[in-house]
Write a protein that holds these residues in place. Sequence first.
Motif, short mmCIF file in Angstrom:
data_model
loop_
_atom_site.label_atom_id
_atom_site.label_comp_id
_atom_site.label_asym_id
_atom_site.label_seq_id
_atom_site.Cartn_x
_atom_site.Cartn_y
_atom_site.Cartn_z
N PRO A 250 7.63 -9.76 6.20
CA PRO A 250 8.25 -8.62 5.52
C PRO A 250 8.94 -7.63 6.47
CG PRO A 250 5.99 -8.94 4.78
CD PRO A 250 6.19 -9.82 5.98
N VAL A 251 9.98 -7.01 5.95
CA VAL A 251 10.64 -5.87 6.57
C VAL A 251 10.50 -4.72 5.57
CG1 VAL A 251 12.81 -4.90 7.41
CG2 VAL A 251 12.26 -7.31 7.86
N ILE A 252 9.87 -3.66 6.01
CA ILE A 252 9.54 -2.54 5.12
C ILE A 252 10.32 -1.31 5.57
CG2 ILE A 252 7.66 -1.06 4.32
CD1 ILE A 252 5.79 -3.52 4.77
N GLY A 253 10.96 -0.64 4.63
CA GLY A 253 11.81 0.52 4.93
C GLY A 253 11.04 1.79 5.24
N ASP A 254 11.76 2.90 5.17
CA ASP A 254 11.20 4.23 5.44
C ASP A 254 10.57 4.81 4.18
OD1 ASP A 254 12.34 4.01 7.98
OD2 ASP A 254 14.13 5.15 7.43
N ILE B 150 1.38 -7.77 0.73
CA ILE B 150 2.83 -7.92 0.86
C ILE B 150 3.05 -9.10 1.80
CG2 ILE B 150 4.97 -6.81 1.61
CD1 ILE B 150 3.47 -4.10 1.21
N VAL B 151 3.67 -10.17 1.29
CA VAL B 151 3.85 -11.37 2.11
C VAL B 151 5.24 -11.96 1.96
CG1 VAL B 151 1.41 -12.02 2.14
CG2 VAL B 151 2.87 -12.83 0.30
N GLY B 152 5.67 -12.64 3.03
CA GLY B 152 6.91 -13.40 2.98
C GLY B 152 8.08 -12.71 3.64
N GLY B 153 9.16 -13.47 3.77
CA GLY B 153 10.40 -12.97 4.34
C GLY B 153 11.14 -12.13 3.33
N ILE B 154 10.58 -10.99 3.02
CA ILE B 154 11.12 -10.11 1.97
C ILE B 154 11.48 -8.76 2.57
CG2 ILE B 154 9.81 -11.26 0.15
CD1 ILE B 154 7.87 -8.81 0.24
N THR B 155 12.23 -7.99 1.81
CA THR B 155 12.62 -6.64 2.22
C THR B 155 12.13 -5.64 1.17
OG1 THR B 155 14.58 -7.49 3.33
CG2 THR B 155 14.57 -5.15 2.80
N ILE B 156 11.45 -4.62 1.65
CA ILE B 156 11.02 -3.51 0.81
C ILE B 156 11.94 -2.34 1.19
CG2 ILE B 156 9.11 -1.98 0.19
CD1 ILE B 156 8.38 -4.89 -0.34
N GLY B 157 12.61 -1.75 0.23
CA GLY B 157 13.55 -0.65 0.49
C GLY B 157 12.87 0.64 0.89
N ASN B 158 13.63 1.72 0.92
CA ASN B 158 13.13 3.06 1.23
C ASN B 158 12.61 3.74 -0.03
OD1 ASN B 158 14.09 2.72 3.90
ND2 ASN B 158 16.11 3.45 3.30
N ASN B 159 11.69 4.69 0.14
CA ASN B 159 11.13 5.45 -0.98
C ASN B 159 10.54 4.50 -2.03
OD1 ASN B 159 10.51 7.66 -2.72
ND2 ASN B 159 12.48 7.43 -3.74
N LEU C 81 6.84 2.96 -3.62
CA LEU C 81 5.40 3.07 -3.76
C LEU C 81 4.88 1.72 -4.22
CD1 LEU C 81 3.32 5.92 -5.18
CD2 LEU C 81 2.91 3.62 -6.01
N ILE C 82 3.99 1.13 -3.41
CA ILE C 82 3.33 -0.12 -3.77
C ILE C 82 1.93 0.28 -4.24
CG2 ILE C 82 2.58 -2.38 -2.97
CD1 ILE C 82 5.40 -2.38 -2.15
N ALA C 83 1.66 0.12 -5.51
CA ALA C 83 0.41 0.58 -6.11
C ALA C 83 -0.79 -0.21 -5.57
CB ALA C 83 0.48 0.45 -7.63
N PRO C 84 -1.98 0.38 -5.65
CA PRO C 84 -3.18 -0.36 -5.24
C PRO C 84 -3.29 -1.70 -5.97
CG PRO C 84 -3.70 1.94 -5.59
CD PRO C 84 -2.28 1.75 -6.06
N ASN C 85 -3.74 -2.69 -5.24
CA ASN C 85 -3.97 -4.06 -5.74
C ASN C 85 -2.70 -4.82 -6.13
OD1 ASN C 85 -6.87 -4.00 -5.50
ND2 ASN C 85 -6.82 -2.57 -7.20
N ALA C 86 -1.53 -4.30 -5.80
CA ALA C 86 -0.28 -4.99 -6.13
C ALA C 86 -0.10 -6.19 -5.20
CB ALA C 86 0.91 -4.05 -6.01
N TYR C 87 0.51 -7.24 -5.74
CA TYR C 87 0.87 -8.43 -4.95
C TYR C 87 2.40 -8.50 -4.94
CZ TYR C 87 1.29 -13.22 -3.35
OH TYR C 87 1.62 -14.34 -2.63
N VAL C 88 2.97 -8.42 -3.73
CA VAL C 88 4.43 -8.36 -3.59
C VAL C 88 4.88 -9.50 -2.68
CG1 VAL C 88 6.39 -6.92 -2.93
CG2 VAL C 88 4.31 -5.85 -3.82
N ASN C 89 5.61 -10.46 -3.26
CA ASN C 89 6.20 -11.55 -2.48
C ASN C 89 7.67 -11.72 -2.87
OD1 ASN C 89 5.86 -12.72 -4.98
ND2 ASN C 89 5.08 -14.67 -4.18
N PHE C 90 8.31 -10.59 -3.16
CA PHE C 90 9.70 -10.56 -3.58
C PHE C 90 10.34 -9.28 -3.04
CE2 PHE C 90 6.77 -9.11 -6.84
CZ PHE C 90 7.16 -7.78 -7.01
N ASN C 91 11.67 -9.27 -2.96
CA ASN C 91 12.38 -8.09 -2.49
C ASN C 91 12.19 -6.94 -3.47
OD1 ASN C 91 13.46 -9.38 -0.21
ND2 ASN C 91 15.19 -10.15 -1.38
N VAL C 92 12.09 -5.73 -2.90
CA VAL C 92 11.92 -4.53 -3.73
C VAL C 92 13.03 -3.55 -3.34
CG1 VAL C 92 10.40 -2.60 -4.31
CG2 VAL C 92 9.42 -4.86 -3.83
N PRO C 93 13.86 -3.14 -4.30
CA PRO C 93 14.93 -2.19 -3.97
C PRO C 93 14.37 -0.80 -3.67
CG PRO C 93 14.87 -2.58 -6.33
CD PRO C 93 13.85 -3.51 -5.71
#
Length: 183
Positions: A119-123, A133-142, A144-156
């Motif tokens: 992952p690449v995680i923004g500001d 949070i797993v994988g070659g994904i990008t998490i944008g700026n601003n 919020l990843i809620a408790p217990n969330a599973y993220v394996n996709f890009n997030v704007p």
Amino acid sequence: MAHSTIQKDFYRESGKWLSGLQIIVRCINPNLHFIYIFRKAQKYRKTPILNLFWKMLLRHYQIKYGYQIYPETEIGEGLYLGHWGALVINPKVKIGKNCNIAQGVTIGQQNRGKNAGFPVIGDEVWIGTNAVIVGGITIGNNVLIAPNAYVNFNVPSHSVVMGNPGIIYPSETATKGYINHKI
């Protein structure tokens, strides 16, 4: 006056610029103590003897506090660890500045499939307790990843992610009130 990365990390906790002695006193807090040693290990990575000293000290506190964060991990200024214990971040992950990471979080590699990588995680990203949070994904700026969330996709940018599997909810104020004392 230019502030060091350590001062910027500690500013996130207190909202005050601290002197070197004040920083040492605050190291009674396990979160801040680990951040201090982590940043020193990063700073001296290319100085052979100091690298060995800080890396060994970091390893000791990784075991003591339950943080698995390595000096090779790129993490921007203003890192805030909300609670101590059980935190795993792959050394190839990149994290922006002013990020909050809670306990129980895993940020790691995916070995196969369309999102193989790290992952690449923004500001200004707030990552809640036990999020993954797993994988070659990008998490944008601003974001919020809620408790217990599973993220394996890009997030704007400007989003909230909740659930397992995670669902994205657009929000211009995703981290408002969650990320304090920004640098």
